[in-house]
Design a protein around this motif. Structure first.
Motif, short mmCIF file in Angstrom:
data_model
loop_
_atom_site.label_atom_id
_atom_site.label_comp_id
_atom_site.label_asym_id
_atom_site.label_seq_id
_atom_site.Cartn_x
_atom_site.Cartn_y
_atom_site.Cartn_z
N VAL A 1 50.49 36.05 7.61
CA VAL A 1 49.50 35.95 6.53
C VAL A 1 50.16 36.36 5.23
O VAL A 1 50.76 37.43 5.14
CB VAL A 1 48.27 36.85 6.80
N VAL A 2 50.05 35.50 4.22
CA VAL A 2 50.48 35.84 2.86
C VAL A 2 49.23 35.90 1.99
O VAL A 2 48.48 34.93 1.89
CB VAL A 2 51.47 34.81 2.29
N ILE A 3 48.98 37.07 1.38
CA ILE A 3 47.82 37.28 0.52
C ILE A 3 48.28 37.29 -0.92
O ILE A 3 49.15 38.08 -1.30
CB ILE A 3 47.11 38.60 0.87
N VAL A 4 47.72 36.39 -1.72
CA VAL A 4 48.10 36.28 -3.12
C VAL A 4 47.11 37.11 -3.94
O VAL A 4 45.98 36.71 -4.18
CB VAL A 4 48.10 34.81 -3.59
N VAL B 1 46.00 33.44 1.78
CA VAL B 1 44.71 33.92 1.31
C VAL B 1 44.75 34.02 -0.21
O VAL B 1 45.61 34.70 -0.77
CB VAL B 1 44.35 35.30 1.91
N ASN B 2 43.83 33.33 -0.86
CA ASN B 2 43.72 33.38 -2.32
C ASN B 2 42.81 34.54 -2.70
O ASN B 2 41.59 34.44 -2.60
CB ASN B 2 43.16 32.06 -2.84
N ALA B 3 43.43 35.65 -3.11
CA ALA B 3 42.68 36.83 -3.55
C ALA B 3 43.06 37.15 -4.99
O ALA B 3 43.34 38.29 -5.33
CB ALA B 3 42.97 38.02 -2.63
N SER B 4 43.05 36.11 -5.83
CA SER B 4 43.61 36.21 -7.17
C SER B 4 42.60 36.51 -8.25
O SER B 4 42.90 36.35 -9.44
CB SER B 4 44.35 34.91 -7.51
N GLY B 5 41.37 36.91 -7.88
CA GLY B 5 40.39 37.30 -8.88
C GLY B 5 40.13 36.21 -9.89
O GLY B 5 39.99 35.03 -9.55
N ILE C 1 51.82 40.76 7.69
CA ILE C 1 51.05 40.52 6.47
C ILE C 1 51.90 40.86 5.26
O ILE C 1 52.48 41.96 5.18
CB ILE C 1 49.76 41.37 6.44
N LEU C 2 51.95 39.93 4.31
CA LEU C 2 52.60 40.17 3.03
C LEU C 2 51.56 40.05 1.93
O LEU C 2 50.82 39.05 1.87
CB LEU C 2 53.72 39.16 2.77
#
Length: 401
Positions: free
Chosen positions: A12-15, A216-220, A38-39
């Protein structure tokens, strides 16, 4: 100074590593059925300009959609039992939920009717919301000026504000201790497979190419910049919101609920001070780095409303103020979750439109379930899924501030 990840491939790569990136990361580590790598890639590890840094950490159950009520009910339980949820770690502080509630004031029969209908939905979910007449408001909160008000909704159970940054700090710290890798870097591009159905890898500003199982797009507020790397458009943009901290010469004799005035100005107790805020009358998208304050909003809009609604606030002194950004979903002002319809391993946690902190426990848990099992389990969050953006079916929520 950018940091290179330790490996070239992650499950999983979380941005984005602020509230939502850290929530998803922590809930993945807390799921016994997930054992992947997870990164988390965060472009600004100081988090200075994130929505997380500018939050007012409010929580309410006063929504018109039942799933939004249930999402906040889990958040209230999570906050009140934070140390237990964090595995009983004695280092984790107890977090207080200051439950003085929201007070939605209605100055016309149409909005009063909407409040009555919403109260029924909330009551059916077990929320403590009560519909109040003007006389009942005056009895419980005699400091309001109510000549133009005909009714209100108020809830003193698990509704108010909390220290959301404590949750964020401990999610991040605990996730790191459990093996999640955070790097100060920036995702600048993504490569999809030949069919365009998966993101195969992300390219970092420092040059590394990182293979990924899930993105995962967690870019606000920057969510669309991230989605465009995968060839996806989403209706999320930064909208400026203003917060003012003020002192009253004559403090109120009881807590001030988070009061939503018909003008759009809101106000509440904030320790020994008070907090107020509002959207601007003209509310365009702004530049991602535009945090310049418009001081006329305080002078021309907020202060006059405060003094009118609560006469004791005629003599107040502004102590602090700031501008932050909502990750504003222009489609229907509700969260965008779940996978993309074609790029199947691209997951959204975006567009919370000001509800982000109070929704982060449920949405982080649900996204972790989706990644682990391919489905939501504790709460069915599918009404928020991205698919509705393509079909044009809005998620209707009448209680948006």
């Amino acid at each position: 100074m950018t940091q290179a990840p330790a490996k070239t491939s992650y499950d999983v790569v979380i941005v984005g590593g602020a509230m939502y990136g850290s929530s998803v990361a922590w809930f993945l580590t807390d799921n016994p059925d997930f054992n992947g790598s997870i990164l988390v890639v965060e472009r600004d590890p100081t988090y200075e300009f994130t929505s997380t840094a500018h939050t007012n950490s409010c929580m309410r159950q006063q929504f018109s959609a039942a799933i939004n009520v249930k999402v906040s009910q889990f958040a209230a339980d999570f906050v009140k039992n934070f140390r237990t949820y964090m595995g009983g770690d004695p280092r984790v502080p107890q977090v207080t939920l200051h439950s003085f509630g929201y007070m939605y004031l209605a100055d016309n029969e149409t909005f009063a009717a909407t409040l009555r209908e919403s109260q029924k939905v909330q009551a059916a979910c077990g929320a403590g919301t009560k519909h109040m007449t003007r006389d009942e408001i005056a009895r419980d909160y005699p400091f309001y000026h109510l000549d133009d008000i005909i009714a209100a909704n108020h809830n003193l159970v698990d509704e108010g504000y909390f220290d959301g940054n404590t949750l964020f700090d401990w999610w991040k710290r605990s996730a790191k201790e459990r093996g999640v890798e955070y790097v100060a870097n920036e995702v600048i591009a993504m490569n999809r497979n030949a069919a365009g159905t998966r993101v195969e890898n992300v390219i970092l500003k420092s040059g590394q190419v990182i293979n990924c199982g899930t993105v995962v797009n967690a870019s606000g507020p920057r969510a669309v910049l991230t989605s465009r790397m995968a060839g996806i458009e989403i209706p999320v943009e930064p909208r400026k919101r203003y917060t003012f901290i003020f002192e009253a010469e004559k403090p109120l004799d009881r807590d001030l609920p988070l009061t939503i005035d018909p003008s759009g100005v809101h106000m509440r107790t904030d320790g020994t001070y008070y907090l107020a805020g509002c959207p601007p009358d003209e509310d365009p998208a702004v530049d991602y780095d535009d945090f310049v304050q418009d001081h006329s909003i305080w002078e021309d809009k907020v202060w006059p409303i405060l003094a009118m609604r609560i006469p004791q606030f005629e003599a107040i002194k502004l102590r602090n103020s700031w501008a932050g950004h909502y990750a504003y979903n222009t489609f229907d002002q509700n969260a965008i979750l779940g996978p993309h319809t074609q790029v199947e391993n691209f997951i959204f946690v975006n567009g919370f439109s000001g509800h982000g902190f109070q929704q982060s426990p449920a949405m982080g848990r649900g996204t972790a379930e989706l990644i682990t099992y391919g489905e939501y389990r504790a709460l069915d969050l599918s009404p928020f899924n991205y698919e509705r953006i393509e079909t044009g079916e809005k998620f209707v929520e009448k209680a948006v501030i």
